[in-house]
Design an enzyme around this catalytic site. Structure first.
Site, PDB file in Angstrom:
ATOM      1  N   VAL A  12       1.084  -0.791   0.062  1.00 35.11           N
ATOM      2  CA  VAL A  12       0.180   0.296  -0.043  1.00 35.11           C
ATOM      3  C   VAL A  12       1.202   1.287  -0.050  1.00 35.11           C
ATOM      4  CG1 VAL A  12      -1.473   0.983   1.247  1.00 35.11           C
ATOM      5  CG2 VAL A  12      -1.772  -1.449   0.876  1.00 35.11           C
ATOM      6  N   ARG A 149      -6.039  -3.064  -5.472  1.00 37.00           N
ATOM      7  CA  ARG A 149      -5.962  -4.518  -4.917  1.00 37.00           C
ATOM      8  C   ARG A 149      -4.656  -5.027  -5.879  1.00 37.00           C
ATOM      9  NH1 ARG A 149     -10.829  -4.819  -9.308  1.00 37.00           N
ATOM     10  NH2 ARG A 149      -9.873  -2.818 -10.151  1.00 37.00           N
ATOM     11  N   GLU A 150      -4.272  -5.943  -5.110  1.00 37.05           N
ATOM     12  CA  GLU A 150      -2.599  -6.148  -5.129  1.00 37.05           C
ATOM     13  C   GLU A 150      -2.973  -6.312  -6.784  1.00 37.05           C
ATOM     14  OE1 GLU A 150      -1.519  -8.676  -2.557  1.00 37.05           O
ATOM     15  OE2 GLU A 150      -0.926  -7.192  -1.646  1.00 37.05           O
ATOM     16  N   CYS A 255      -5.737  -9.324   3.227  1.00 35.28           N
ATOM     17  CA  CYS A 255      -6.574  -8.556   3.965  1.00 35.28           C
ATOM     18  C   CYS A 255      -8.293  -8.945   4.236  1.00 35.28           C
ATOM     19  CB  CYS A 255      -6.993  -7.605   2.616  1.00 35.28           C
ATOM     20  SG  CYS A 255      -6.037  -6.458   2.703  1.00 35.28           S
ATOM     21  N   LYS A 316      -3.870 -14.966  -5.194  1.00 36.06           N
ATOM     22  CA  LYS A 316      -5.107 -14.811  -6.745  1.00 36.06           C
ATOM     23  C   LYS A 316      -3.554 -14.425  -7.964  1.00 36.06           C
ATOM     24  CE  LYS A 316      -5.413  -9.793  -6.310  1.00 36.06           C
ATOM     25  NZ  LYS A 316      -5.638  -8.021  -6.307  1.00 36.06           N
ATOM     26  N   ARG A 323       0.042 -14.661   1.265  1.00 32.84           N
ATOM     27  CA  ARG A 323       0.274 -14.085   2.727  1.00 32.84           C
ATOM     28  C   ARG A 323      -1.544 -14.943   2.505  1.00 32.84           C
ATOM     29  NH1 ARG A 323       1.461  -8.446   4.189  1.00 32.84           N
ATOM     30  NH2 ARG A 323       1.141  -7.625   1.906  1.00 32.84           N
TER      31      ARG A 323
HETATM   32  N1  LIG Z   1      -1.897  -5.051   0.639  1.00 33.51           N
HETATM   33  C1  LIG Z   1      -3.207  -4.713   1.276  1.00 33.51           C
HETATM   34  O1  LIG Z   1      -3.922  -5.265  -0.450  1.00 33.51           O
HETATM   35  C2  LIG Z   1      -4.417  -4.139   1.238  1.00 33.51           C
HETATM   36  C3  LIG Z   1      -5.551  -3.248   1.091  1.00 33.51           C
HETATM   37  C4  LIG Z   1      -5.777  -2.068   1.546  1.00 33.51           C
HETATM   38  C5  LIG Z   1      -5.712  -1.881   2.341  1.00 33.51           C
HETATM   39  N2  LIG Z   1      -4.283  -2.934   3.222  1.00 33.51           N
HETATM   40  C6  LIG Z   1      -3.988  -1.997   4.929  1.00 33.51           C
HETATM   41  O2  LIG Z   1      -2.884  -1.523   4.462  1.00 33.51           O
HETATM   42  C7  LIG Z   1      -1.596  -1.818   5.656  1.00 33.51           C
HETATM   43  C8  LIG Z   1      -0.387  -1.689   5.021  1.00 33.51           C
HETATM   44  O3  LIG Z   1      -1.083  -3.447   4.311  1.00 33.51           O
HETATM   45  P1  LIG Z   1       0.729  -4.166   3.578  1.00 33.51           P
HETATM   46  O4  LIG Z   1       0.201  -4.255   2.218  1.00 33.51           O
HETATM   47  O5  LIG Z   1       0.657  -2.457   2.321  1.00 33.51           O
HETATM   48  O6  LIG Z   1       1.658  -4.635   4.529  1.00 33.51           O
HETATM   49  P2  LIG Z   1       3.449  -4.955   4.091  1.00 33.51           P
HETATM   50  O7  LIG Z   1       3.611  -5.610   5.231  1.00 33.51           O
HETATM   51  O8  LIG Z   1       3.185  -4.854   2.759  1.00 33.51           O
HETATM   52  O9  LIG Z   1       3.651  -3.447   4.338  1.00 33.51           O
HETATM   53  C9  LIG Z   1       4.152  -2.230   5.733  1.00 33.51           C
HETATM   54  C10 LIG Z   1       5.630  -1.703   5.798  1.00 33.51           C
HETATM   55  O10 LIG Z   1       5.512  -0.805   6.968  1.00 33.51           O
HETATM   56  C11 LIG Z   1       6.866  -1.068   7.625  1.00 33.51           C
HETATM   57  N3  LIG Z   1       7.308  -0.439   8.539  1.00 33.51           N
HETATM   58  C12 LIG Z   1       6.430  -1.106   9.889  1.00 33.51           C
HETATM   59  N4  LIG Z   1       6.361  -0.625  10.800  1.00 33.51           N
HETATM   60  C13 LIG Z   1       7.223   1.040  10.655  1.00 33.51           C
HETATM   61  C14 LIG Z   1       7.356   1.932  11.222  1.00 33.51           C
HETATM   62  N5  LIG Z   1       7.232   1.924  12.625  1.00 33.51           N
HETATM   63  N6  LIG Z   1       8.019   2.968  10.004  1.00 33.51           N
HETATM   64  C15 LIG Z   1       7.793   2.914   9.117  1.00 33.51           C
HETATM   65  N7  LIG Z   1       7.580   1.342   8.190  1.00 33.51           N
HETATM   66  C16 LIG Z   1       7.458   0.629   8.808  1.00 33.51           C
HETATM   67  C17 LIG Z   1       7.335  -2.858   6.999  1.00 33.51           C
HETATM   68  O11 LIG Z   1       8.493  -2.666   6.754  1.00 33.51           O
HETATM   69  C18 LIG Z   1       6.952  -3.144   5.694  1.00 33.51           C
HETATM   70  O12 LIG Z   1       7.301  -2.651   4.353  1.00 33.51           O
HETATM   71  C19 LIG Z   1      -2.338  -2.801   6.213  1.00 33.51           C
HETATM   72  O13 LIG Z   1      -3.165  -1.697   7.310  1.00 33.51           O
HETATM   73  C20 LIG Z   1      -3.816  -3.756   5.341  1.00 33.51           C
HETATM   74  O14 LIG Z   1      -4.728  -4.145   5.979  1.00 33.51           O
HETATM   75  C21 LIG Z   1      -3.454  -3.556   2.402  1.00 33.51           C
END
Ligand SMILES: NC(=O)c1ccc[n+]([C@@H]2O[C@H](COP(=O)([O-])OP(=O)(O)OC[C@H]3O[C@@H](n4cnc5c(N)ncnc54)[C@H](O)[C@@H]3O)[C@@H](O)[C@H]2O)c1
Length: 422
Positions: A12, A149-150, A255, A316, A323
């Site tokens: 994200v 969406r990824e 998610c 997908k 994950r």
């Molecule tokens: N992946 C998706 O499709 C998606 C879609 C919508 C919402 N979300 C939400 O967005 C959020 C992030 O999801 P994601 O899939 O991008 O996660 P991710 O695990 O891919 O990325 C999160 C990043 O945050 C970093 N991080 C952790 N703590 C930190 C800090 N204190 N300072 C700086 N960086 C830090 C991690 O190293 C990691 O690189 C989640 O709450 C998720 O539910 C995800």
């Protein structure tokens, strides 16, 4: 143009940072993972997301995006977006600790009158804990959940169905919505709590829809109906809609599983238990089991030492994200029942899982297999020619859990073909 900070450069955060830079904003993206930051500074991305690496390099060259590990570098940003993980706690609730840890460090450095934007998916009313932890009366907190969406993240960023912004101060909410420079997307401006709930409601409803469709596929099989026709007829009703109603091996990803569980707990804690959510989760487990049972039945109720070729590991198509992937859950269950599981995925090349052998290519995956099971709907799997692979297999048997293959074509080549719900 605004100066934007992004905390967390994952799926994200990285997509948002690159796309905001593409819109002309000046962006600094931050991550605690120093290796990831070095890789990003060099213009290479640690995930597979179509188009993202090219857009990143363009914006690095244009000096619109920078990557840092030091939080102090965000001290002159007008907006800081929180994009850190909110994983599942041991009891299924969302873990807010990454968010609050980041907020604690930001509290000391955020520019006066800047805006802190929560993009991570956070439990309802988390904004109150964020406000308390931030302890800055001059900084407004805007809840701006992310719906990308990824696999189509860039297009989703630039063409969202809606932009949701929740804040006590409507001016700050609107300022955040304007950063997207999108005249077409409807802006839904509301309070923080409602904005947070919109995200959980959306993901939970989508998972519920898939659970329903997967159960319908099971019923179709038992009554000899064809789920493809049933869903065509069902989806044409505009109150239902044709999107997101394809059966599969179960839903997963980073998610849906955690968000459905989190909303389930939130609803129980707030004396409004949503029984459909427990049913949705239970139904998904039933689907995984149904797929594994069917493979076992096809192989004469004995999986011991049988080689099973799995096509796809990502949850997908068009992503390398594994994950909570249903493909992995199915692979593990097959291995637990004694099968030798070999998998091929166009983008997942390594996996720390002793129950699954990762094949380097399709040939290695299918050679001497007793059955091919298609689990991820990668478009390249549609192009497999049954004629050319026939002589590599032990048995000419295929189970397409995504219903993407042309049954007649495979049957003409002598395959025993199984679909999902038909
Ligand atoms: N992946 C998706 O499709 C998606 C879609 C919508 C919402 N979300 C939400 O967005 C959020 C992030 O999801 P994601 O899939 O991008 O996660 P991710 O695990 O891919 O990325 C999160 C990043 O945050 C970093 N991080 C952790 N703590 C930190 C800090 N204190 N300072 C700086 N960086 C830090 C991690 O190293 C990691 O690189 C989640 O709450 C998720 O539910 C995800």
């Amino acid at each position: 143009m605004a100066k934007i900070g992004v905390v967390g450069a994952g799926y994200v955060g990285l997509t948002s940072a690159v796309c905001f830079a593409e819109l002309g904003h000046d962006v600094i993206a931050l991550d605690v993972d120093a290796k990831k930051i070095t890789q990003l500074q060099n213009g290479s991305i640690p995930i597979y997301e179509p188009g993202l690496e090219d857009l990143l390099n363009k914006n690095i060259q244009n000096k619109k995006i920078y990557f840092e590990i030091e939080v102090s570098k965000l001290n002159d940003c007008d907006y800081v977006f929180l994009c850190v993980p909110t994983p599942q706690d041991t009891d299924g609730a969302a873990d807010l600790s990454y968010v609050l840890k980041a907020v604690r460090t930001l509290s000391k450095i955020l520019k006066k009158n800047s805006i802190l934007v929560t993009k991570s998916t956070v439990p309802v009313n988390s904004w109150k804990s964020i406000e308390l932890t931030l302890n800055r009366v001059d900084v407004d907190i805007v809840s701006n959940p992310e719906f990308l969406r990824e696999g189509s993240a860039i297009s989703d960023f630039f063409n969202p169905d809606r932009i949701v912004v929740g804040c006590k101060n409507i001016d700050s909410a609107i300022k955040v919505a304007k950063l997207y420079k999108n005249e077409l997307a409807e802006v839904i401006s509301t309070d923080n709590t409602s904005a947070e709930l919109i995200k959980y409601a959306s993901n939970s409803f989508l998972a519920l829809k898939l659970s329903f469709v997967n159960e319908l596929a099971a019923l179709c099989e038992n009554v000899q109906a064809n789920v493809i026709d049933v869903l065509k007829g069902f989806g044409k009703d505009q109150r239902i809609g044709e999107h997101f109603i394809s059966p599969g091996p179960g839903w997963g990803g980073s998610c849906f599983p955690k968000d459905v569980k989190a909303l389930n707990i939130i609803s129980e804690q707030n004396l409004s238990a949503m029984s459909l959510l427990s049913a949705t989760i239970e139904s998904n487990q039933k689907t995984l089991k149904r797929i594994v049972d069917k493979i076992e039945r096809i192989l004469d109720n004995n999986l011991v030492e049988k080689k099973i070729a799995l096509l796809g590991l990502a949850f997908k198509a068009n992503t390398d994200d594994v994950r909570e992937s249903p493909a992995i859950a199915i692979a593990e269950r097959l291995s637990d029942r004694g099968a030798k599981v070999c998998a091929f995925d166009p983008k997942v090349k390594t996996l720390v899982n002793e129950k699954i052998i990762i094949a380097k290519d399709l040939d290695e995956c299918i050679s001497d297999s007793e059955i091919i099971v298609l689990l991820t709907e990668w478009p390249e799997f549609k192009d497999i020619n049954p004629e050319t692979i026939s002589n590599k297999l032990k048995n000419k048997v295929i189970f397409d859990t995504r219903n993407i293959l042309i049954k007649d074509l495979w049957e003409k080549s002598g395959f025993l073909f199984f679909g999902n719900g038909r």
